[in-house]
Design a protein around this motif. Structure first.
Motif, PDB file in Angstrom:
ATOM      1  N   ASP A   1       0.820  -1.216   0.000  1.00 31.87           N
ATOM      2  CA  ASP A   1       0.000   0.000   0.000  1.00 31.87           C
ATOM      3  C   ASP A   1       0.853   1.265   0.000  1.00 31.87           C
ATOM      4  O   ASP A   1       0.343   2.364  -0.259  1.00 31.87           O
ATOM      5  CB  ASP A   1      -0.917   0.027   1.233  1.00 31.87           C
ATOM      6  CG  ASP A   1      -2.041  -0.989   1.133  1.00 31.87           C
ATOM      7  OD1 ASP A   1      -2.275  -1.509   0.028  1.00 31.87           O
ATOM      8  OD2 ASP A   1      -2.688  -1.269   2.165  1.00 31.87           O
ATOM      9  N   ALA A   2       2.149   1.131   0.301  1.00 28.87           N
ATOM     10  CA  ALA A   2       3.024   2.301   0.353  1.00 28.87           C
ATOM     11  C   ALA A   2       3.133   2.986  -1.005  1.00 28.87           C
ATOM     12  O   ALA A   2       3.301   4.213  -1.077  1.00 28.87           O
ATOM     13  CB  ALA A   2       4.412   1.894   0.848  1.00 28.87           C
ATOM     14  N   VAL A   3       3.024   2.223  -2.087  1.00 32.48           N
ATOM     15  CA  VAL A   3       3.177   2.801  -3.431  1.00 32.48           C
ATOM     16  C   VAL A   3       2.022   3.749  -3.767  1.00 32.48           C
ATOM     17  O   VAL A   3       2.249   4.931  -4.057  1.00 32.48           O
ATOM     18  CB  VAL A   3       3.328   1.696  -4.495  1.00 32.48           C
ATOM     19  CG1 VAL A   3       3.374   2.322  -5.892  1.00 32.48           C
ATOM     20  CG2 VAL A   3       4.594   0.888  -4.239  1.00 32.48           C
ATOM     21  N   PRO A   4       0.754   3.286  -3.744  1.00 31.99           N
ATOM     22  CA  PRO A   4      -0.335   4.226  -4.055  1.00 31.99           C
ATOM     23  C   PRO A   4      -0.494   5.329  -3.015  1.00 31.99           C
ATOM     24  O   PRO A   4      -0.824   6.463  -3.370  1.00 31.99           O
ATOM     25  CB  PRO A   4      -1.584   3.331  -4.111  1.00 31.99           C
ATOM     26  CG  PRO A   4      -1.245   2.129  -3.293  1.00 31.99           C
ATOM     27  CD  PRO A   4       0.219   1.910  -3.504  1.00 31.99           C
ATOM     28  N   VAL A   5      -0.257   5.013  -1.732  1.00 33.80           N
ATOM     29  CA  VAL A   5      -0.399   6.041  -0.699  1.00 33.80           C
ATOM     30  C   VAL A   5       0.689   7.115  -0.844  1.00 33.80           C
ATOM     31  O   VAL A   5       0.411   8.314  -0.855  1.00 33.80           O
ATOM     32  CB  VAL A   5      -0.346   5.404   0.708  1.00 33.80           C
ATOM     33  CG1 VAL A   5      -0.237   6.479   1.789  1.00 33.80           C
ATOM     34  CG2 VAL A   5      -1.592   4.568   0.957  1.00 33.80           C
ATOM     35  N   GLY A   6       1.939   6.680  -0.959  1.00 33.44           N
ATOM     36  CA  GLY A   6       3.039   7.632  -1.060  1.00 33.44           C
ATOM     37  C   GLY A   6       3.008   8.439  -2.341  1.00 33.44           C
ATOM     38  O   GLY A   6       3.098   9.673  -2.318  1.00 33.44           O
ATOM     39  N   TYR A   7       2.867   7.754  -3.469  1.00 29.76           N
ATOM     40  CA  TYR A   7       2.868   8.465  -4.756  1.00 29.76           C
ATOM     41  C   TYR A   7       1.607   9.303  -4.906  1.00 29.76           C
ATOM     42  O   TYR A   7       1.656  10.437  -5.394  1.00 29.76           O
ATOM     43  CB  TYR A   7       2.967   7.449  -5.903  1.00 29.76           C
ATOM     44  CG  TYR A   7       3.266   8.083  -7.240  1.00 29.76           C
ATOM     45  CD1 TYR A   7       4.551   8.580  -7.506  1.00 29.76           C
ATOM     46  CD2 TYR A   7       2.295   8.198  -8.219  1.00 29.76           C
ATOM     47  CE1 TYR A   7       4.845   9.155  -8.722  1.00 29.76           C
ATOM     48  CE2 TYR A   7       2.582   8.788  -9.442  1.00 29.76           C
ATOM     49  CZ  TYR A   7       3.864   9.260  -9.693  1.00 29.76           C
ATOM     50  OH  TYR A   7       4.139   9.842 -10.894  1.00 29.76           O
ATOM     51  N   GLY A   8       0.464   8.759  -4.458  1.00 32.02           N
ATOM     52  CA  GLY A   8      -0.781   9.512  -4.537  1.00 32.02           C
ATOM     53  C   GLY A   8      -0.753  10.755  -3.678  1.00 32.02           C
ATOM     54  O   GLY A   8      -1.251  11.815  -4.069  1.00 32.02           O
ATOM     55  N   ALA A   9      -0.157  10.656  -2.488  1.00 33.97           N
ATOM     56  CA  ALA A   9      -0.048  11.823  -1.611  1.00 33.97           C
ATOM     57  C   ALA A   9       0.823  12.895  -2.244  1.00 33.97           C
ATOM     58  O   ALA A   9       0.527  14.098  -2.150  1.00 33.97           O
ATOM     59  CB  ALA A   9       0.523  11.410  -0.260  1.00 33.97           C
ATOM     60  N   MET A  10       1.907  12.477  -2.908  1.00 31.96           N
ATOM     61  CA  MET A  10       2.779  13.443  -3.560  1.00 31.96           C
ATOM     62  C   MET A  10       2.033  14.183  -4.667  1.00 31.96           C
ATOM     63  O   MET A  10       2.122  15.413  -4.801  1.00 31.96           O
ATOM     64  CB  MET A  10       4.000  12.730  -4.149  1.00 31.96           C
ATOM     65  CG  MET A  10       4.978  13.677  -4.833  1.00 31.96           C
ATOM     66  SD  MET A  10       6.291  12.812  -5.714  1.00 31.96           S
ATOM     67  CE  MET A  10       5.377  12.127  -7.094  1.00 31.96           C
ATOM     68  N   LEU A  11       1.255  13.439  -5.475  1.00 33.42           N
ATOM     69  CA  LEU A  11       0.491  14.071  -6.551  1.00 33.42           C
ATOM     70  C   LEU A  11      -0.561  15.031  -5.998  1.00 33.42           C
ATOM     71  O   LEU A  11      -0.748  16.135  -6.514  1.00 33.42           O
ATOM     72  CB  LEU A  11      -0.174  12.998  -7.423  1.00 33.42           C
ATOM     73  CG  LEU A  11       0.751  12.108  -8.244  1.00 33.42           C
ATOM     74  CD1 LEU A  11      -0.066  11.094  -9.041  1.00 33.42           C
ATOM     75  CD2 LEU A  11       1.606  12.937  -9.200  1.00 33.42           C
ATOM     76  N   LEU A  12      -1.252  14.594  -4.938  1.00 29.07           N
ATOM     77  CA  LEU A  12      -2.295  15.433  -4.359  1.00 29.07           C
ATOM     78  C   LEU A  12      -1.700  16.708  -3.775  1.00 29.07           C
ATOM     79  O   LEU A  12      -2.262  17.799  -3.926  1.00 29.07           O
ATOM     80  CB  LEU A  12      -3.050  14.651  -3.270  1.00 29.07           C
ATOM     81  CG  LEU A  12      -4.216  15.384  -2.605  1.00 29.07           C
ATOM     82  CD1 LEU A  12      -5.268  15.755  -3.642  1.00 29.07           C
ATOM     83  CD2 LEU A  12      -4.846  14.520  -1.514  1.00 29.07           C
ATOM     84  N   GLU A  13      -0.562  16.591  -3.120  1.00 28.52           N
ATOM     85  CA  GLU A  13       0.071  17.786  -2.567  1.00 28.52           C
ATOM     86  C   GLU A  13       0.586  18.690  -3.683  1.00 28.52           C
ATOM     87  O   GLU A  13       0.601  19.918  -3.550  1.00 28.52           O
ATOM     88  CB  GLU A  13       1.205  17.410  -1.616  1.00 28.52           C
ATOM     89  CG  GLU A  13       1.648  18.580  -0.775  1.00 28.52           C
ATOM     90  CD  GLU A  13       2.532  18.167   0.384  1.00 28.52           C
ATOM     91  OE1 GLU A  13       2.743  18.995   1.281  1.00 28.52           O
ATOM     92  OE2 GLU A  13       3.012  17.025   0.383  1.00 28.52           O
TER      93      GLU A  13
END
Length: 289
Positions: free
Chosen positions: A78-90
């Motif tokens: 889950d680290a991949v979608p959470v980490g990368y998704g958070a970066m995109l959202l920010e």
């Protein structure tokens, strides 16, 4: 953080609508910047890369990921979608913030917070929401976001103090020290300038230095533990280190009369050199193995 996330998502939705559909309704008042050197004589490199920017590589976020986010994931994948998704959202939040500055054309009285709130208030009018209500919602979302960041920063400081002292400090004492130092930065002043305002310019360089450390740690782990090439990590790490070193040298040269800024910058520069020495030793040992 859970409640604040809903406010943040709501403001991102309003800001997204404004950025996509607001071109026909609002005028861009801030002229486009097309050069490499600013009006004050600063070059985009390295200063642009040590600016605290949403979506950029961040040492603070690497600390959050290792100390907090990792404990909230159900499984490692889950680290991949959470980490990368958070970066995109920010990154989206950062773009929206730029949009609010473009609409105002200048820094309004009250600073960036007021600019952001006013911009979201105008974006909200596209949805039939009163600009006054939209501004209030935008300010509420931003301030709750800042408060949760401060909460996280205090927790991270407590982690680091306990680790640095070999867990000899309990969580209450470590937290009290962290809050006490923060209060000192607020109330201790040089003239009319608070200590935190004096050291703020160094924060960007510090943040990127920690980011380089995080990349270096991952790169050495890939090389020594996985026995694989880590160029995809080490090249960005090298760029961040070189950028940070140049920025720190510039800060020292520009703040020779400011002993706080130049002193902290010098300490960070020494730590960077020690970091490079340790990295070289680790990679040399990996090659010998």
């Amino acid at each position: 953080d859970y409640l604040a996330s809903y406010m943040l998502y709501f403001s991102v939705f309003i800001g997204g609508v404004g950025m996509i559909f607001g071109g026909a309704s609002y005028e861009v008042k801030l002229p486009a910047f097309k050069g490499f050197v600013t009006a004050s004589g600063d070059w985009l490199w390295p200063l642009l890369f040590i600016t605290v920017a949403c979506g950029a590589i961040s040492g603070f976020h690497s600390l959050v990921a290792s100390g907090t986010t990792s404990k909230q994931l159900k499984r490692e994948t889950d680290a991949v979608p959470v980490g990368y998704g958070a970066m995109l959202l920010e990154g989206v939040v950062g773009v929206i913030a730029l949009g609010t500055i473009m609409m105002s054309g200048e820094m309004l009285q009250g600073g960036p917070t007021v600019v952001y709130g006013n911009g979201l208030g105008q974006f909200a009018s596209l949805l039939g929401i009163s600009p006054r209500v939209g501004t209030a919602l935008g300010l509420l979302a931003l301030n709750s976001f800042i408060l949760t960041s401060l909460d996280t920063a205090t927790r991270l400081a407590r982690y680091q103090l306990q680790e640095f002292t070999g867990m000899s400090l309990n969580k209450y004492l470590a937290t009290a020290i962290s809050v006490g130092v923060a209060l000192a930065l607020i109330f201790v002043k040089t003239g009319k300038v608070a200590a935190w305002q004096m050291i703020w310019p160094v924060f960007g360089a510090t943040n990127q230095l920690v980011a380089a450390i995080a990349l270096l740690a991952m790169g050495v782990w890939v090389i020594r533990s996985l026995k694989k090439s880590a160029g995809f990590i080490m090249y960005p790490m090298a760029f961040m280190l070189i950028t940070t070193i140049v920025a720190l040298v510039q800060m020292i040269a520009a703040n020779l009369n400011n002993y706080i800024v130049s002193g902290i910058s010098t300490v960070l520069l020494v730590l960077t050199v020690l970091l490079l020495k340790e990295a070289y030793a680790a990679l040399k040992a990996a090659k010998a193995e």
